[in-house]
Design a protein around this motif. Structure first.
Motif, mmCIF file in Angstrom:
data_model
loop_
_atom_site.group_PDB
_atom_site.id
_atom_site.type_symbol
_atom_site.label_atom_id
_atom_site.label_comp_id
_atom_site.label_asym_id
_atom_site.label_seq_id
_atom_site.Cartn_x
_atom_site.Cartn_y
_atom_site.Cartn_z
ATOM 1 N N HIS A 23 0.861 -1.176 0.000
ATOM 2 C CA HIS A 23 0.000 0.000 0.000
ATOM 3 C C HIS A 23 0.900 1.230 0.000
ATOM 4 O O HIS A 23 1.881 1.291 0.734
ATOM 5 C CB HIS A 23 -0.908 0.017 1.236
ATOM 6 C CG HIS A 23 -1.724 -1.214 1.366
ATOM 7 N ND1 HIS A 23 -2.865 -1.438 0.635
ATOM 8 C CD2 HIS A 23 -1.559 -2.325 2.120
ATOM 9 C CE1 HIS A 23 -3.367 -2.614 0.949
ATOM 10 N NE2 HIS A 23 -2.594 -3.174 1.846
ATOM 11 N N ALA A 24 0.559 2.212 -0.824
ATOM 12 C CA ALA A 24 1.361 3.428 -0.920
ATOM 13 C C ALA A 24 0.500 4.621 -0.523
ATOM 14 O O ALA A 24 -0.675 4.694 -0.891
ATOM 15 C CB ALA A 24 1.876 3.601 -2.338
ATOM 16 N N PHE A 25 1.082 5.540 0.231
ATOM 17 C CA PHE A 25 0.363 6.752 0.605
ATOM 18 C C PHE A 25 1.333 7.884 0.885
ATOM 19 O O PHE A 25 2.516 7.669 1.111
ATOM 20 C CB PHE A 25 -0.595 6.521 1.779
ATOM 21 C CG PHE A 25 0.005 5.815 2.956
ATOM 22 C CD1 PHE A 25 0.487 6.529 4.025
ATOM 23 C CD2 PHE A 25 0.083 4.429 2.995
ATOM 24 C CE1 PHE A 25 1.036 5.882 5.121
ATOM 25 C CE2 PHE A 25 0.628 3.771 4.093
ATOM 26 C CZ PHE A 25 1.107 4.510 5.147
ATOM 27 N N VAL A 26 0.810 9.099 0.826
ATOM 28 C CA VAL A 26 1.597 10.322 1.002
ATOM 29 C C VAL A 26 1.358 10.854 2.408
ATOM 30 O O VAL A 26 0.230 10.870 2.884
ATOM 31 C CB VAL A 26 1.183 11.384 -0.038
ATOM 32 C CG1 VAL A 26 1.926 12.683 0.168
ATOM 33 C CG2 VAL A 26 1.392 10.856 -1.445
ATOM 34 N N CYS B 89 6.574 13.173 2.270
ATOM 35 C CA CYS B 89 7.094 11.807 2.313
ATOM 36 C C CYS B 89 6.100 10.856 1.670
ATOM 37 O O CYS B 89 4.907 11.132 1.611
ATOM 38 C CB CYS B 89 7.348 11.365 3.751
ATOM 39 S SG CYS B 89 8.637 12.285 4.596
ATOM 40 N N VAL B 90 6.608 9.738 1.197
ATOM 41 C CA VAL B 90 5.793 8.664 0.652
ATOM 42 C C VAL B 90 6.119 7.414 1.457
ATOM 43 O O VAL B 90 7.284 7.131 1.736
ATOM 44 C CB VAL B 90 6.099 8.443 -0.840
ATOM 45 C CG1 VAL B 90 5.394 7.205 -1.356
ATOM 46 C CG2 VAL B 90 5.707 9.655 -1.655
ATOM 47 N N VAL B 91 5.074 6.687 1.834
ATOM 48 C CA VAL B 91 5.249 5.455 2.600
ATOM 49 C C VAL B 91 4.791 4.292 1.745
ATOM 50 O O VAL B 91 3.710 4.333 1.154
ATOM 51 C CB VAL B 91 4.433 5.487 3.912
ATOM 52 C CG1 VAL B 91 4.566 4.167 4.666
ATOM 53 C CG2 VAL B 91 4.867 6.654 4.780
ATOM 54 N N ASP C 232 5.928 -7.116 6.689
ATOM 55 C CA ASP C 232 5.744 -6.329 7.916
ATOM 56 C C ASP C 232 6.743 -5.172 7.983
ATOM 57 O O ASP C 232 7.408 -4.970 9.001
ATOM 58 C CB ASP C 232 5.871 -7.206 9.154
ATOM 59 C CG ASP C 232 4.564 -7.331 9.917
ATOM 60 O OD1 ASP C 232 3.583 -6.701 9.506
ATOM 61 O OD2 ASP C 232 4.542 -8.038 10.931
ATOM 62 N N GLU C 233 6.854 -4.439 6.870
ATOM 63 C CA GLU C 233 7.798 -3.323 6.794
ATOM 64 C C GLU C 233 7.154 -2.075 6.218
ATOM 65 O O GLU C 233 6.211 -2.152 5.434
ATOM 66 C CB GLU C 233 8.987 -3.681 5.902
ATOM 67 C CG GLU C 233 9.963 -4.620 6.522
ATOM 68 C CD GLU C 233 11.194 -4.831 5.639
ATOM 69 O OE1 GLU C 233 12.164 -5.400 6.173
ATOM 70 O OE2 GLU C 233 11.202 -4.445 4.463
ATOM 71 N N LEU C 234 7.708 -0.941 6.609
ATOM 72 C CA LEU C 234 7.358 0.349 6.038
ATOM 73 C C LEU C 234 8.630 0.957 5.463
ATOM 74 O O LEU C 234 9.630 1.061 6.159
ATOM 75 C CB LEU C 234 6.815 1.307 7.100
ATOM 76 C CG LEU C 234 5.566 0.903 7.872
ATOM 77 C CD1 LEU C 234 5.286 1.924 8.969
ATOM 78 C CD2 LEU C 234 4.388 0.787 6.934
ATOM 79 N N ASP C 235 8.589 1.334 4.201
ATOM 80 C CA ASP C 235 9.681 2.096 3.595
ATOM 81 C C ASP C 235 9.192 3.531 3.486
ATOM 82 O O ASP C 235 8.134 3.785 2.889
ATOM 83 C CB ASP C 235 10.046 1.581 2.202
ATOM 84 C CG ASP C 235 10.932 0.361 2.245
ATOM 85 O OD1 ASP C 235 11.679 0.205 3.227
ATOM 86 O OD2 ASP C 235 10.892 -0.432 1.296
ATOM 87 N N THR D 74 13.506 2.637 6.940
ATOM 88 C CA THR D 74 12.839 1.356 6.752
ATOM 89 C C THR D 74 12.507 0.871 8.150
ATOM 90 O O THR D 74 13.401 0.732 8.988
ATOM 91 C CB THR D 74 13.735 0.329 6.024
ATOM 92 O OG1 THR D 74 14.013 0.834 4.722
ATOM 93 C CG2 THR D 74 13.048 -1.018 5.915
ATOM 94 N N ILE D 75 11.238 0.654 8.386
ATOM 95 C CA ILE D 75 10.785 0.253 9.725
ATOM 96 C C ILE D 75 10.276 -1.180 9.642
ATOM 97 O O ILE D 75 9.342 -1.477 8.898
ATOM 98 C CB ILE D 75 9.672 1.185 10.242
ATOM 99 C CG1 ILE D 75 10.199 2.623 10.300
ATOM 100 C CG2 ILE D 75 9.166 0.706 11.597
ATOM 101 C CD1 ILE D 75 9.125 3.651 10.582
ATOM 102 N N ASN D 76 10.915 -2.064 10.408
ATOM 103 C CA ASN D 76 10.477 -3.462 10.506
ATOM 104 C C ASN D 76 9.486 -3.525 11.647
ATOM 105 O O ASN D 76 9.824 -3.231 12.790
ATOM 106 C CB ASN D 76 11.679 -4.371 10.750
ATOM 107 C CG ASN D 76 11.294 -5.825 10.701
ATOM 108 O OD1 ASN D 76 10.250 -6.231 11.180
ATOM 109 N ND2 ASN D 76 12.156 -6.612 10.104
#
Length: 79
Positions: free
Chosen positions: A38-41, A49-51, A58-61, A75-77
């Protein structure tokens, strides 16, 4: 010949009262509805930022727009 998709973000600088069109980071430019991610601003620390959220890994870039370039900020694990 395959399809080519280009994605962009329309931003508005409230202080300067200026609209701008910003290209998405390369990892999100080819994102589509079939993607598991899933991508969001968002705005973080007063920066655009874009996530990219990957529920399987189970990660967020998190990418930040700074001086006309996208750089990976975090990068959040989540595990």
């Amino acid at each position: 010949m395959g399809w080519s998709y280009e994605r962009a973000i329309v931003s508005f600088d409230v202080t300067a009262k200026i609209f701008d069109v910003i290209p998405c980071p390369s990892c999100i430019a080819m994102w589509d509805n079939e993607s598991r991610c899933h991508a969001f601003v968002v705005e973080l620390q007063r920066m655009l930022c874009v996530v990219l959220s990957d529920p399987v890994a189970d990660e967020l870039d998190i990418w930040k727009w700074d001086h006309g370039l996208w750089t990976r900020a975090y990068t959040i694990n989540l595990k």
